[in-house]
Design an enzyme around this catalytic site. Structure first.
Site, short mmCIF file in Angstrom:
data_model
loop_
_atom_site.label_atom_id
_atom_site.label_comp_id
_atom_site.label_asym_id
_atom_site.label_seq_id
_atom_site.Cartn_x
_atom_site.Cartn_y
_atom_site.Cartn_z
N GLU A 1 11.35 6.43 -18.31
CA GLU A 1 10.91 6.76 -16.99
C GLU A 1 10.48 8.45 -16.93
O GLU A 1 9.57 8.86 -16.25
CB GLU A 1 11.87 6.50 -15.93
CG GLU A 1 11.93 5.09 -15.59
CD GLU A 1 13.00 4.74 -14.43
OE1 GLU A 1 12.51 4.25 -13.64
OE2 GLU A 1 13.93 5.03 -14.63
N TYR B 1 -1.97 17.07 9.17
CA TYR B 1 -1.52 16.08 8.41
C TYR B 1 -2.06 16.23 6.84
O TYR B 1 -1.37 15.70 5.80
CB TYR B 1 -1.74 14.73 8.89
CG TYR B 1 -3.09 14.54 9.58
CD1 TYR B 1 -4.18 13.99 8.87
CD2 TYR B 1 -2.95 14.60 10.93
CE1 TYR B 1 -5.28 14.07 9.44
CE2 TYR B 1 -4.19 14.37 11.39
CZ TYR B 1 -5.42 14.05 10.86
OH TYR B 1 -6.58 13.82 11.61
N LYS C 1 8.98 2.58 -4.19
CA LYS C 1 8.76 2.63 -5.68
C LYS C 1 8.32 1.35 -6.05
O LYS C 1 8.94 0.41 -6.62
CB LYS C 1 9.95 2.96 -6.71
CG LYS C 1 9.73 3.36 -7.87
CD LYS C 1 10.97 4.01 -8.77
CE LYS C 1 10.70 4.04 -10.24
NZ LYS C 1 11.99 4.66 -10.70
#
Length: 118
Positions: free
Chosen positions: A22, A54, A99
């Site tokens: 990872e 934003y 995730k």
């Protein structure tokens, strides 16, 4: 105050995870933000200067996650919450961090945190 600014489904590609493999690849994180913000002033003035930017929030969240390359979702969420409160003056927030693909049998895994004053 119950006003908020929403940013939903912000996708960030970054290195995240604890396993060696990872640390060698980027993975996609999805972020949903509910940011406590008094929308009365921009609601009356119709001036962008009075609103929470934003686009700037999204850029800073992306930069933060890409530069820190955290191991844990929990660390990533805390760092983003701290950034939003300190840099943008957000008094309260709900942050959901997902995730996708982390667990093959699930669409995504993730966490949700709430910080600040109601």
């Amino acid at each position: 105050m119950a006003d908020c600014v929403l940013i939903e489904g912000l996708a960030v590609e970054t290195v995240i995870g604890v396993y060696a493999w990872e640390r060698e690849v980027t993975q996609r994180l999805l972020i949903d933000l509910e940011l406590g913000w008094d929308n009365r002033k921009p609601g009356h003035s119709d001036r962008v200067e009075d609103a929470l930017d934003y686009a700037a929030v999204s850029e800073r969240v992306t930069e933060c996650l890409q530069s820190m390359q955290p191991q844990l979702l929990e660390r990533a969420a805390e760092a983003v919450a701290e950034l939003l409160m300190n840099e943008f003056g957000v008094a309260r927030l709900i942050l959901t961090l997902r995730k996708p693909g982390a667990v093959p049998a699930a669409r995504s895994v993730g966490i949700r945190i709430e910080r600040g004053n109601a």
